[in-house]
Write an enzyme that holds these catalytic residues in place. Sequence first.
Site, PDB file in Angstrom:
ATOM      1  CB  ALA A  31      -0.918  -0.011   1.215  1.00 48.99           C
TER       2      ALA A  31
ATOM      3  NE  ARG B 123      -1.785   3.989 -12.613  1.00 51.38           N
ATOM      4  CZ  ARG B 123      -1.639   2.679 -12.741  1.00 51.38           C
ATOM      5  NH1 ARG B 123      -2.149   2.055 -13.785  1.00 51.38           N
ATOM      6  NH2 ARG B 123      -1.012   1.977 -11.814  1.00 51.38           N
TER       7      ARG B 123
ATOM      8  CE  LYS C 180      -3.361   2.379  -5.962  1.00 51.83           C
ATOM      9  NZ  LYS C 180      -3.159   1.958  -7.348  1.00 51.83           N
TER      10      LYS C 180
ATOM     11  CD  GLN D  26       8.131   0.486  -1.843  1.00 55.10           C
ATOM     12  OE1 GLN D  26       6.934   0.770  -1.844  1.00 55.10           O
ATOM     13  NE2 GLN D  26       8.737  -0.019  -2.897  1.00 55.10           N
TER      14      GLN D  26
ATOM     15  CD  GLU E 195       3.236  -5.941 -14.655  1.00 54.71           C
ATOM     16  OE1 GLU E 195       2.433  -4.999 -14.573  1.00 54.71           O
ATOM     17  OE2 GLU E 195       3.004  -7.063 -14.172  1.00 54.71           O
TER      18      GLU E 195
ATOM     19  CG  ASN F   3      -0.611 -10.511 -11.460  1.00 56.93           C
ATOM     20  OD1 ASN F   3      -1.111 -11.191 -10.570  1.00 56.93           O
ATOM     21  ND2 ASN F   3       0.432  -9.705 -11.277  1.00 56.93           N
TER      22      ASN F   3
ATOM     23  CE1 TYR G 100     -32.363  18.203  13.987  1.00 52.43           C
ATOM     24  CE2 TYR G 100     -32.738  19.992  15.545  1.00 52.43           C
ATOM     25  CZ  TYR G 100     -31.934  18.993  15.039  1.00 52.43           C
ATOM     26  OH  TYR G 100     -30.697  18.772  15.584  1.00 52.43           O
TER      27      TYR G 100
HETATM   28  C1  UD1 Z   1       0.103  -4.622 -10.639  1.00 54.00           C
HETATM   29  C2  UD1 Z   1       0.838  -5.829 -11.256  1.00 54.00           C
HETATM   30  C3  UD1 Z   1       0.042  -6.324 -12.466  1.00 54.00           C
HETATM   31  C4  UD1 Z   1      -1.349  -6.688 -12.049  1.00 54.00           C
HETATM   32  C5  UD1 Z   1      -2.050  -5.523 -11.322  1.00 54.00           C
HETATM   33  C6  UD1 Z   1      -3.329  -6.007 -10.682  1.00 54.00           C
HETATM   34  C7  UD1 Z   1       3.246  -5.639 -10.862  1.00 54.00           C
HETATM   35  C8  UD1 Z   1       4.543  -5.239 -11.429  1.00 54.00           C
HETATM   36  N1  UD1 Z   1       2.179  -5.446 -11.621  1.00 54.00           N
HETATM   37  O1  UD1 Z   1       0.115  -3.572 -11.588  1.00 54.00           O
HETATM   38  O2  UD1 Z   1       0.691  -7.475 -13.024  1.00 54.00           O
HETATM   39  O3  UD1 Z   1      -2.104  -7.079 -13.184  1.00 54.00           O
HETATM   40  O4  UD1 Z   1      -1.228  -5.002 -10.276  1.00 54.00           O
HETATM   41  O5  UD1 Z   1      -4.066  -4.972 -10.099  1.00 54.00           O
HETATM   42  O6  UD1 Z   1       3.203  -6.125  -9.759  1.00 54.00           O
HETATM   43  N2  UD1 Z   1       3.009  -0.548  -4.492  1.00 54.00           N
HETATM   44  C9  UD1 Z   1       3.907  -0.307  -3.456  1.00 54.00           C
HETATM   45  N3  UD1 Z   1       5.154   0.124  -3.737  1.00 54.00           N
HETATM   46  C10 UD1 Z   1       5.596   0.329  -4.997  1.00 54.00           C
HETATM   47  C11 UD1 Z   1       4.695   0.096  -6.052  1.00 54.00           C
HETATM   48  C12 UD1 Z   1       3.425  -0.360  -5.780  1.00 54.00           C
HETATM   49  O7  UD1 Z   1       3.552  -0.506  -2.298  1.00 54.00           O
HETATM   50  O8  UD1 Z   1       6.770   0.717  -5.151  1.00 54.00           O
HETATM   51  C13 UD1 Z   1       1.661  -1.023  -4.167  1.00 54.00           C
HETATM   52  C14 UD1 Z   1       0.563  -0.056  -4.578  1.00 54.00           C
HETATM   53  O9  UD1 Z   1       0.217   0.789  -3.502  1.00 54.00           O
HETATM   54  C15 UD1 Z   1      -0.605  -0.985  -4.920  1.00 54.00           C
HETATM   55  C16 UD1 Z   1       0.089  -2.251  -5.372  1.00 54.00           C
HETATM   56  O10 UD1 Z   1       1.424  -2.203  -4.899  1.00 54.00           O
HETATM   57  O11 UD1 Z   1      -1.407  -1.272  -3.814  1.00 54.00           O
HETATM   58  C17 UD1 Z   1       0.077  -2.397  -6.892  1.00 54.00           C
HETATM   59  O12 UD1 Z   1       0.762  -1.318  -7.473  1.00 54.00           O
HETATM   60  P1  UD1 Z   1       0.225  -0.622  -8.801  1.00 54.00           P
HETATM   61  O13 UD1 Z   1       1.157   0.465  -9.152  1.00 54.00           O
HETATM   62  O14 UD1 Z   1      -1.200  -0.312  -8.671  1.00 54.00           O
HETATM   63  O15 UD1 Z   1       0.432  -1.838  -9.838  1.00 54.00           O
HETATM   64  P2  UD1 Z   1      -0.279  -2.041 -11.230  1.00 54.00           P
HETATM   65  O16 UD1 Z   1       0.377  -1.180 -12.239  1.00 54.00           O
HETATM   66  O17 UD1 Z   1      -1.737  -1.926 -11.065  1.00 54.00           O
HETATM   67 CA    CA Z   2      -3.090  -1.437  -9.332  1.00 59.78          CA
END
Ligand code: UD1
Ligand code: CA
Length: 456
Positions: free
Chosen positions: A11, A17, A24, A77, A157, A172, A351
């Site tokens: 998270a 976006r 989010k 992180q 991806e 995925n 009221y």
């Molecule tokens: C990711 C998956 C994709 C999958 C999709 C499903 C990867 C590389 N891609 O893409 O294959 O189809 O989810 O919804 O895993 N987050 C962190 N730290 C980071 C980056 C992300 O904690 O450095 C967390 C975000 O808060 C989120 C989750 O990881 O909750 C997914 O990240 P997001 O950027 O939404 O990945 P997608 O591009 O949707």
């Molecule tokens: Ca996502």
Amino acid sequence: MERTCLAIILAAGESTRMKSAMSKVLHPVAGRPMISHVVEALASASISDVALVVGRDAEAVSAAASTGSVTVTSFLQKERLGTGHAVLAAREAIARGYDDVLVVFGDTPLITAAPLKEARDGLAAGNDVVVIGFQTPDPTGYGRLIVEDGTLVAIREHKDATEEERRITYCNGGLMAIDGRRALDLLDRIGNANAKGEYYLTDLVEIVRSLGGRAIAVEAPEEELTGCNTRAELAYIERLWQQRRRHEMMLAGVSMIAPETVFLSWDTELAQDVLVEPHVVFGPGVRVESGAIIHAFSHVEGAHVGAGATVGPFARLRPGADLGPKSKVGNFCEVKKAEIGAGAKVNHLTYIGDAFVGAGSNIGAGTITCNYDGVNKHLTRIGANAFVGSNSSLVAPVTIGDGALVASGSVITHDVPADAVAFGRARQEIKPGRAPVLRERYEAEKTAKKKVKAAD
Ligand code: UD1
Ligand code: CA
């Protein structure tokens, strides 16, 4: 022996976006932060060890994730370098040694216990990595699952996929189970040579295969894995959540005439034989008991509605409204922090705030409890079987005794004893034969005015 499990919720993303001042995962679905739904799903799958990876809005996200029985430990992180990097923020937790490590995303709030369990079953069956996938007609943005002969060979991806790979509709879902004993070794091998320059968790599939291990994909319903990246997706997720919960409620004995127009909160409790008419909105904290009717266009929040009571149409129940059995709150009434006794009636344009209304009392149309003096709130107490005439103002603090009668149009500033009649207004005066005299005078004035106008 039962297998041990650590769940890691990611998270920490920037939520770019979403175009929002807040992460989010804090955006509400059914009135509670998205992340709380995910934690709830883990709890319902009996997973109690949870590591939460936070970045943006770390404190608020940790607080929203601490719901119910689950112990959540947060890990920061520091830089957002991708999902693979994010999982490793919880290195310390993984190093404690678990049979199963389950990675879930904070932005997938519709997940339920079933796919979590399936993913773990896949590990128990001897696989090293189990990915939960889903089929969708619109796979844009998701990682594609490349499956050959029943094994998962890679996750590509969207940004890195070829035209041909982009046509794959098996995606995925972001839920991945990893053999806990191998997890750290596998995660440490993830690199960032890809279109985004990020450490992709999804690379684990190819890594484990290159080491002679086995990965599989298990399909789950698309709905449960719908991810939220934009406000449009947030609205779509809300819609799916609402549909699911309405359906469950109807199967449990609640009637809804036009379910698609009824909005529930995550904790709305509607008992069997409750009838909800069209266009009703339930905010958080509502419990409605058996046989009650919520008429059309009502807004109910933080309220308890007793058995057989009726609300609306066009009623607003605000936090602390507590309606006794068979009581009635009718059209254009607002009730806040007030008990309405059994069988009492508050039928029109009223009221009632910071008040007690005794059983069997009748509150006439347009009655207002004047509970606020501009600085403090005060209580109004109305006894049982009292009658308050229409258009009365009850200036709190004030008490109206059992069986008392308040004349309509009264402004009540002093307590009314039980069984007393209170006239809180000027008495009516009668002037016999006076109307024609007045009418004549008005006519004369009107004619005079017209003459002046004509002369101008
Ligand atoms: C990711 C998956 C994709 C999958 C999709 C499903 C990867 C590389 N891609 O893409 O294959 O189809 O989810 O919804 O895993 N987050 C962190 N730290 C980071 C980056 C992300 O904690 O450095 C967390 C975000 O808060 C989120 C989750 O990881 O909750 C997914 O990240 P997001 O950027 O939404 O990945 P997608 O591009 O949707
Ligand atoms: Ca996502």
